[in-house]
Design a protein around this motif. Structure first.
Motif, PDB file in Angstrom:
ATOM      1  N   PHE A 356       0.839  -1.193   0.000  1.00  0.00           N
ATOM      2  CA  PHE A 356       0.000   0.000   0.000  1.00  0.00           C
ATOM      3  C   PHE A 356       0.875   1.244   0.000  1.00  0.00           C
ATOM      4  N   PRO A 357       0.724   2.118  -0.996  1.00  0.00           N
ATOM      5  CA  PRO A 357       1.640   3.264  -1.117  1.00  0.00           C
ATOM      6  C   PRO A 357       1.372   4.354  -0.075  1.00  0.00           C
ATOM      7  N   GLU A 358       2.428   4.946   0.350  1.00  0.00           N
ATOM      8  CA  GLU A 358       2.364   6.011   1.349  1.00  0.00           C
ATOM      9  C   GLU A 358       1.446   7.148   0.883  1.00  0.00           C
ATOM     10  N   ARG A 359       1.458   7.445  -0.413  1.00  0.00           N
ATOM     11  CA  ARG A 359       0.708   8.609  -0.905  1.00  0.00           C
ATOM     12  C   ARG A 359      -0.807   8.473  -0.709  1.00  0.00           C
ATOM     13  N   LEU A 360      -1.275   7.222  -0.545  1.00  0.00           N
ATOM     14  CA  LEU A 360      -2.719   7.036  -0.387  1.00  0.00           C
ATOM     15  C   LEU A 360      -3.136   6.880   1.075  1.00  0.00           C
ATOM     16  N   GLN A 361      -2.161   6.771   1.966  1.00  0.00           N
ATOM     17  CA  GLN A 361      -2.472   6.554   3.387  1.00  0.00           C
ATOM     18  C   GLN A 361      -3.363   7.668   3.928  1.00  0.00           C
ATOM     19  N   LYS A 362      -3.043   8.893   3.537  1.00  0.00           N
ATOM     20  CA  LYS A 362      -3.759  10.034   4.115  1.00  0.00           C
ATOM     21  C   LYS A 362      -5.249   9.977   3.764  1.00  0.00           C
ATOM     22  N   SER A 363      -5.562   9.630   2.498  1.00  0.00           N
ATOM     23  CA  SER A 363      -6.962   9.642   2.087  1.00  0.00           C
ATOM     24  C   SER A 363      -7.753   8.530   2.774  1.00  0.00           C
ATOM     25  N   VAL A 364      -7.104   7.384   2.954  1.00  0.00           N
ATOM     26  CA  VAL A 364      -7.788   6.287   3.656  1.00  0.00           C
ATOM     27  C   VAL A 364      -7.987   6.674   5.122  1.00  0.00           C
ATOM     28  N   GLY A 365      -6.962   7.301   5.679  1.00  0.00           N
ATOM     29  CA  GLY A 365      -7.071   7.770   7.063  1.00  0.00           C
ATOM     30  C   GLY A 365      -8.182   8.790   7.224  1.00  0.00           C
ATOM     31  N   LEU A 366      -8.372   9.603   6.169  1.00  0.00           N
ATOM     32  CA  LEU A 366      -9.413  10.630   6.217  1.00  0.00           C
ATOM     33  C   LEU A 366     -10.811  10.005   6.251  1.00  0.00           C
ATOM     34  N   ILE A 367     -10.981   8.897   5.520  1.00  0.00           N
ATOM     35  CA  ILE A 367     -12.275   8.200   5.575  1.00  0.00           C
ATOM     36  C   ILE A 367     -12.526   7.734   7.002  1.00  0.00           C
ATOM     37  N   GLU A 368     -11.515   7.080   7.577  1.00  0.00           N
ATOM     38  CA  GLU A 368     -11.663   6.588   8.956  1.00  0.00           C
ATOM     39  C   GLU A 368     -11.963   7.737   9.907  1.00  0.00           C
ATOM     40  N   GLU A 369     -11.223   8.823   9.716  1.00  0.00           N
ATOM     41  CA  GLU A 369     -11.372   9.964  10.627  1.00  0.00           C
ATOM     42  C   GLU A 369     -12.775  10.553  10.557  1.00  0.00           C
ATOM     43  N   ASN A 370     -13.403  10.461   9.389  1.00  0.00           N
ATOM     44  CA  ASN A 370     -14.729  11.037   9.220  1.00  0.00           C
ATOM     45  C   ASN A 370     -15.863  10.110   9.620  1.00  0.00           C
ATOM     46  N   CYS A 371     -15.510   8.887  10.016  1.00  0.00           N
ATOM     47  CA  CYS A 371     -16.544   7.961  10.485  1.00  0.00           C
ATOM     48  C   CYS A 371     -16.814   8.240  11.954  1.00  0.00           C
ATOM     49  N   GLU A 372     -18.083   8.290  12.307  1.00  0.00           N
ATOM     50  CA  GLU A 372     -18.417   8.500  13.714  1.00  0.00           C
ATOM     51  C   GLU A 372     -18.320   7.190  14.467  1.00  0.00           C
ATOM     52  N   PRO A 373     -18.136   7.276  15.795  1.00  0.00           N
ATOM     53  CA  PRO A 373     -18.063   6.036  16.571  1.00  0.00           C
ATOM     54  C   PRO A 373     -19.373   5.263  16.472  1.00  0.00           C
ATOM     55  N   ALA A 374     -19.272   3.956  16.366  1.00  0.00           N
ATOM     56  CA  ALA A 374     -20.463   3.109  16.292  1.00  0.00           C
ATOM     57  C   ALA A 374     -21.069   2.996  17.687  1.00  0.00           C
ATOM     58  N   LEU A 375     -22.361   3.222  17.782  1.00  0.00           N
ATOM     59  CA  LEU A 375     -23.049   3.142  19.076  1.00  0.00           C
ATOM     60  C   LEU A 375     -24.352   2.376  18.926  1.00  0.00           C
ATOM     61  N   CYS A 376     -24.876   1.928  20.037  1.00  0.00           N
ATOM     62  CA  CYS A 376     -26.240   1.421  20.081  1.00  0.00           C
ATOM     63  C   CYS A 376     -27.115   2.516  20.699  1.00  0.00           C
ATOM     64  N   THR A 377     -28.231   2.795  20.062  1.00  0.00           N
ATOM     65  CA  THR A 377     -29.190   3.757  20.599  1.00  0.00           C
ATOM     66  C   THR A 377     -30.471   3.015  20.932  1.00  0.00           C
ATOM     67  N   VAL A 378     -30.981   3.243  22.128  1.00  0.00           N
ATOM     68  CA  VAL A 378     -32.218   2.573  22.548  1.00  0.00           C
ATOM     69  C   VAL A 378     -33.260   3.653  22.837  1.00  0.00           C
ATOM     70  N   LEU A 379     -34.362   3.603  22.089  1.00  0.00           N
ATOM     71  CA  LEU A 379     -35.471   4.519  22.354  1.00  0.00           C
ATOM     72  C   LEU A 379     -36.613   3.730  22.976  1.00  0.00           C
ATOM     73  N   PHE A 380     -37.037   4.156  24.146  1.00  0.00           N
ATOM     74  CA  PHE A 380     -38.212   3.550  24.779  1.00  0.00           C
ATOM     75  C   PHE A 380     -39.447   4.132  24.106  1.00  0.00           C
TER      76      PHE A 380
END
Ligand code: SF4
Length: 513
Positions: A356-380
């Protein structure tokens, strides 16, 4: 057998009252309770020959940050010194208030408060919800089971998988058919699971033909033993749109693998606008619009919520007439950036994986960085359209009309709710905004949840409220109520507006609530 079920089995509502036992009438089970013992739900006990609500009445202080205890317990008979709760922004919740069952009497507490010169009343009661349920949102790309598949807890059907929503999987659990319409075991398992979910405890759920998931409100899901970390940044097409400029000049082709919409940058409108050259790529899947493909695979636990572990399996032959050439570079990445690989076409136009080339690391990292943490939401989800209303007003339909007309503001343990339009008072509340341990149960089976109605005093009187029962907060702190339990002060969750103020602002038309 669950703890709840065991308790239910040991209780016989038909047994004769004996001298030292007294009857609790706070729910239809009608336990006879010996001195020093509690009833089937543990919420009420016989203390020296009197029925006592065993948990303290919870009073929220809206001046402090969440998390710290504000006021120590004030036992029945002790004086409330008023020192620590002195902001004037107190809210008597229904947590520990007791119920109105069998619904002929006024709510346990009807509290008056003056806010910005306006007399407000909050009617406070614990409701018994026999038909309630929860909606669960699980932030994950992973396929957890087909829509309508049965969801089980302790082997019993307690709900089903419902329509997925934007990078989250959704469950609909509980409701009348599982709580009261099935076998006793089904009702108990459903009640157990709902109670734990609402009280933010982890619950293991098994989906027919799908995954085993541990769900806990406010925490990441655990799917088939694997902790989920982040939710997708968007579908494959949206990911292309967001990051096409990042890839320009660094790679010849990008495929974002996604179970819903797989994106291809050279064909996508975003790529076209940026002048991306054709690459002769062929995606195996149903082409929707340029650069957007449906059904590249079956849903699963692989790349981007598909079942694939080798992303090349979604590619067909490369076409030299449309731009394919030896050395052409290709990035394949998932919608969370968790999976990625880099290829170059060989002389036979076959993709060969390269480091995996160094030049693409940043863009893949940016996708990860823009993902929100996965959570469970419970609505009563509960309905206050039934007999519970009689504890608020002598003419129950007036309360429904008042809630629907935005004259009455509804909260659950002080947390704001969403009231569905249409008939009745069907409400939803995020359980993480409700103070911990606020939900209980009775073994009928049903859930017990706090509910408060706040409105102007003159409106309350007009809709047939119990004016003679209205008391001040100070009086309630000092003397408590019918169920003789202590009072406890606690900091309100910082995200919840003080309900009387929320009602005033909403009445003034600025949109709160
Ligand atoms: S189950 Fe609880 S609320 Fe119902 S009668 Fe027994 S002690 Fe009272």
């Amino acid at each position: 057998m669950s703890e709840l079920a065991e308790r239910f089995e040991t209780h016989d509502p038909g047994e004769k009252q004996v001298a030292e036992k007294i009857r609790c009438d706070a729910c239809p089970v009608m336990c006879y309770i010996s001195d020093g013992r509690t009833g089937a739900c543990d919420r009420y006990g016989n203390v020296g020959g009197r029925i006592v609500r065993m948990d303290p009445l919870t009073i929220l202080d809206h001046a402090t940050e969440a998390g710290g205890a504000v006021v120590p317990f004030v036992a029945e008979g002790e004086e409330w010194d008023g020192e620590l709760v002195n902001t004037g922004r107190r809210f008597v919740t229904a947590i520990g208030a007791g119920t109105t069952y069998p619904d002929y009497k006024p709510a346990p507490f009807i509290v008056s408060q003056e806010v910005e010169g306006v007399d407000l009343v909050t009617v406070v009661t614990e409701g018994i919800f026999s038909y309630c349920g929860v909606k669960v949102k699980i932030d994950t790309d992973r396929h957890i089971g087909p829509e309508t598949a049965t969801v089980r807890s302790a082997g019993e059907a307690i709900g089903h998988v419902t329509t997925g929503e934007y990078g989250s999987q959704m469950l609909s659990l509980g409701g009348v058919h599982h709580l009261t319409g099935g076998s006793k075991a089904e009702g108990r398992a459903t009640c157990d699971a709902l109670l734990n979910l609402c009280n933010r405890k982890p619950v293991e759920l098994t989906i027919d033909g799908g995954a085993v998931i541990i769900v806990e409100a406010g925490k990441p899901p655990v799917i088939d033993g694997k902790l989920e970390h982040r939710m997708r940044v968007g579908c494959g097409s949206a990911t292309i749109g967001m990051f096409a400029t990042q890839w320009r000049g660094l790679v010849d082709e990008v495929v974002v693998v996604d179970d819903h919409i797989t994106g291809v940058v050279s064909e996508h409108q975003a790529g076209k606008v940026l002048g991306w050259q054709d690459t002769g790529i062929k995606i195996i899947g149903r082409r929707s619009t340029p650069g957007r493909y449906f059904k590249v695979s079956e849903p699963g636990l692989g790349w981007g919520g598909t079942s694939i572990s080798d992303p090349l399996s979604i590619l067909g032959e490369w076409n030299a007439k449309k731009g394919a050439r030896p050395g052409l570079s290709l990035l394949m990445v998932s919608t969370t950036g968790e999976q990625f690989a880099y290829y170059e076409l060989d002389d036979a136009l076959k993709p060969v994986q390269k480091p995996f080339p160094e030049r693409l690391q940043k863009s893949v990292g940016l996708i990860e960085e823009n993902c929100e943490p996965a959570l469970c939401t419970v609505l009563f989800v509960g309905g206050a359209g039934g007999s519970l209303r009689a504890g608020v007003t002598e003419n129950p339909v007036n309360l429904t009309r008042s809630v629907q007309g935005l004259t009455t503001y509804v909260t659950v343990g002080g947390a704001p709710v969403y009231v569905w339009p249409g008939g009745g008072i069907t409400l939803m509340v995020d359980v993480t905004r409700v103070p911990e341990g606020a939900f209980g149960y009775v073994p009928t089976p049903a859930l017990v949840a706090p509910i408060e109605f706040t409105l102007r005093r003159d409106d309350y009187v007009r809709l047939g409220g119990y004016e003679a029962e209205i008391r001040s907060v100070d009086d309630i702190l000092a003397k408590g109520g019918e169920y003789l339990n202590p009072r406890r002060g606690t900091a309100a969750p910082a995200s919840n507006l003080w309900p009387p103020l929320a009602q005033l602002r909403r009445a003034a038309g600025n949109g709160v609530g």
